[in-house]
Design a protein around this motif. Structure first.
Motif, PDB file in Angstrom:
ATOM      1  N   ALA A 158       0.807  -1.212   0.000  1.00 35.55           N
ATOM      2  CA  ALA A 158       0.000   0.000   0.000  1.00 35.55           C
ATOM      3  C   ALA A 158       0.844   1.269   0.000  1.00 35.55           C
ATOM      4  O   ALA A 158       0.487   2.240  -0.650  1.00 35.55           O
ATOM      5  CB  ALA A 158      -0.939   0.001   1.201  1.00 35.55           C
ATOM      6  N   PRO A 198       4.279   1.737  -3.259  1.00 34.57           N
ATOM      7  CA  PRO A 198       3.997   2.297  -4.594  1.00 34.57           C
ATOM      8  C   PRO A 198       3.861   3.814  -4.572  1.00 34.57           C
ATOM      9  O   PRO A 198       4.027   4.463  -5.590  1.00 34.57           O
ATOM     10  CB  PRO A 198       2.665   1.644  -4.980  1.00 34.57           C
ATOM     11  N   LEU A 199       3.559   4.375  -3.407  1.00 31.45           N
ATOM     12  CA  LEU A 199       3.307   5.815  -3.323  1.00 31.45           C
ATOM     13  C   LEU A 199       4.536   6.591  -2.876  1.00 31.45           C
ATOM     14  O   LEU A 199       4.427   7.776  -2.571  1.00 31.45           O
ATOM     15  CB  LEU A 199       2.154   6.091  -2.363  1.00 31.45           C
ATOM     16  N   ARG A 200       5.684   5.929  -2.805  1.00 35.43           N
ATOM     17  CA  ARG A 200       6.862   6.667  -2.375  1.00 35.43           C
ATOM     18  C   ARG A 200       7.177   7.744  -3.407  1.00 35.43           C
ATOM     19  O   ARG A 200       7.273   7.471  -4.588  1.00 35.43           O
ATOM     20  CB  ARG A 200       8.044   5.718  -2.199  1.00 35.43           C
TER      21      ARG A 200
END
Lengths: 357, 295
Positions: B85, B88-90
């Motif tokens: 979760a 991927p948003l780094r």
């Protein structure tokens, strides 16, 4: 059909399409309601949709345009509901029990909204000066405080755990007021975002340091947006108090704030129209599913929200999915279906898709 | 004497908050994100213990096995949440990560309710009963255990961060992630390790809460999570001693507020009110360092 589409493409009308659509809905349903063509359930559903749209559009200002996360929107709504509900019940009592008094409704709306806005200033002032994450935790704390304070106040004041009894406006007309307020909220939000102040607000979201460097008073704008957002949340709360016989502060918990956030995220952050559509859709599903899913099945709905929230945010924001996002998105799909060249998006409808630099 | 016993029970509650707050603060320091789902990792640990207790027969072995299983399951859960979760948003906006974390919290809560039902359970096998008397002062064993566990964990964690290679790499990543990467530190691995440590602490916190007699439901971690988070912010988020100080402070305030009849119903409001006051007076928290943002 094509003629209608062409008509709405005129630059002047394109700017006002959303007003026209909401106004049309209002008029059609008002006529239906007056002639007795609407069932009680539908009227209730329309009220709920009006309330949800108000909440989603106002939260969308903070989350979508300002880029700050507020997790206490239900708290501001709670303030509006209790203050407005108490005032309206006093006024109605003084007027001899006429629950359909428009004066009482308007006064309650105004006072409920203003008190919520004052709380917005009180909460925003310390939190908005700090780095972004703090607003999330402070608003979350605020929501919990408000809830527990209203619940534990003396019973003769705010009803305590049994709840506060509030007057109920005639169902035939209440949703019309709700829709008119949606129009007002739309006018305020859209005009604000299309003004130079709106551009200042969006620039804060894009890069706070750069915005500050160009001379924008970041704290002032943040506080301004947050206060307006709280005001409309308060108004939604007053409507809620009018739509229910009894107010219970348990209903304004953290989960409710999250549900509003789901509406904003599902509609696309930074899109007013998206928030409105998502709010209407989710409320419709909520009301319909409430009777179908009971007990442990009700949790499926929560699971569904959680998955929507995670997937949409990752799809919209993940740097690694940029190529995928450009290839597969709603706009590309729409263009493919109607075989036309992409049209430039309307300004206030916001940027489609990616914020990733 | 009465005041003293209130103080001691406050210390016990505060120590549990401190353990949870350390998880928040470490993840914030290193991954620069508020992990809203941290409280729900506690709940996952609680259910892991529930299942193990049902499987193992021997009462003492069952408790040991339950704690071990909870730590393992929580670490696994924390690391996989990070992997699927958050990773991927780094590099995406902090707002996006925050909203995803809320989604994960929701997801864990609803999954637990689907699997285990909404009825709350008492795990009497884990509870620690009994007390010692010091003169007229009554101290529960569970408070002593909680305080001892907290002190041991704090010392171990401080030593680990100060002297081990991984610990020093964690400090480097929290100071400047890009520079740490250039020095050859595997930042992704460090972030995963941080989540693992935080989740293991959450499992211990779950045990301490259940040992005190909390009933197990899918919202077990929700409120303590939010309060520990508040504690971390009060102490200065990103600071390890700050998290402990904030946790203890919050626990003592909570206990004091409960003991005053007029204030008791407003305890939650008092605790969150302190947060707002402290942010007004000392925006970076009690032990936090104010950092200027650089371009």
């Amino acid at each position: 059909m094509n003629a209608v589409l062409e008509f709405f493409k005129k630059p002047f009308l394109r700017k006002y399409t959303n007003y026209i659509v909401v106004a049309l809905f209002t008029v059609i349903f008002a006529i239906l309601s007056l002639t007795g063509g609407l069932k009680m359930g539908t009227q209730f559903l329309l009220e709920q949709i009006g309330i949800a749209v108000l909440l989603a559009v106002s939260l969308g200002m903070v989350v979508g345009f300002l880029g700050e996360l507020s997790l206490g929107h239900a708290g501001f709504m709670c303030v509006g509901a209790y203050v407005g509900g108490k005032l309206s019940s006093l006024l109605v009592g003084a007027m001899g029990g006429n629950e359909d008094s428009i004066v009482a409704l308007l006064l309650a709306l105004l006072v409920g909204g203003l008190v919520a806005a004052v709380f917005g200033i009180i909460i925003g002032l310390p939190a908005l000066r700090l780095r972004g994450d703090y607003l999330a935790i402070v608003t979350l704390a605020f929501g919990e405080i408000v809830r527990s304070v209203f619940m534990n106040m003396p019973e003769r004041l705010f009803g305590g755990t049994t709840g506060l009894e509030t007057p109920r406006f005639d169902r035939k007309y209440l949703f019309v007021f709700a829709f008119l307020l949606v129009l007002a909220c739309l006018a305020v939000t859209q005009n604000l975002m299309r003004s130079k102040h709106g551009r200042a607000i969006v620039s804060i979201k894009d890069n706070e340091i750069a915005a500050r460097a160009t001379g924008i008073d970041v704290t002032k704008y943040k506080l301004f947006v947050f206060t307006i957002s709280s005001f409309f949340a308060g108004i939604a709360g007053v409507l809620y108090s009018y739509s229910n016989v009894r107010l219970q502060s348990v209903n304004f918990d953290y989960n409710y704030s999250t549900e509003i956030l789901v509406m904003v995220v599902l509609g696309g952050m930074g899109s007013i129209n998206g928030s409105m559509i998502a709010a209407a859709l989710i409320t419709f599903l909520n009301v319909k599913l409430q009777t179908m899913l009971t007990g442990n099945l009700a949790v499926l709905q929560k699971l569904f929200y959680a998955i929507i929230l995670i997937l949409i945010v990752i799809y919209k924001n993940a740097p690694g999915l940029k190529g995928f996002r450009e290839k597969y998105n709603l706009k590309a799909l729409f263009d493919k279906l109607f075989k036309k060249k992409p049209v430039a998006e309307d300004m206030a409808d916001g940027k489609e898709g990616d914020d990733a630099e | 004497m009465n005041f003293l016993s209130v103080l001691i029970s406050g210390l016990g509650a505060g120590a549990t908050y401190a353990i949870i707050a350390i998880g928040y603060t470490m993840v914030y320091g290193i991954a620069k994100m508020l992990n809203f789902a941290h409280g729900d990792i506690i709940m996952v640990g609680g259910y892991a213990m529930f299942v193990t207790l049902a499987l193992v027969g021997h009462p003492v072995a069952a408790v040991a096995a339950a704690i071990l299983a909870a730590v393992l399951v929580c670490v696994l859960m924390g690391v996989s949440v990070e992997r699927f979760a958050y990773k991927p948003l780094r590099g995406a906006s902090p707002l996006a990560v925050l909203i995803t974390a809320i989604g994960v919290s929701y997801l864990l809560q609803s999954l637990a309710q689907i699997i285990f039902g909404s009825a709350s359970k008492m795990l009497s096998g884990l509870q620690i009963a009994g007390h010692v008397m010091l003169g007229t002062l009554r101290i529960n064993y569970v408070t002593l255990v909680t305080l001892a566990v907290t002190v041991v964990l704090m010392v171990a964690l401080t030593l680990f961060i100060k002297y081990s290679k991984t610990g020093r790499a964690m400090v480097a990543v929290s100071e400047d992630r890009d520079a740490a990467l250039l020095m050859g530190i595997n930042t992704n691995a460090i972030i995963a390790i941080t989540f693992a440590i935080g989740s293991a602490l959450a499992a211990i916190a779950a045990y301490l809460m259940l040992a005190k007699g909390a009933s197990l439901a899918n919202t077990l971690g929700a409120m303590p999570g939010i309060k520990a988070f508040t504690a971390a912010v009060i102490g200065g988020i990103g600071s390890l001693p700050g998290a402990v100080l904030g946790g203890i402070l919050l626990g003592v305030v909570e206990s004091l507020s409960y003991s005053i009849p007029a204030l008791a119903p407003f305890t939650d409001a008092v605790e969150f009110g302190i947060l707002i006051v402290i942010l007004l007076v000392k925006p970076a928290g009690l032990l936090g360092k104010a950092r200027r943002e650089k371009v």
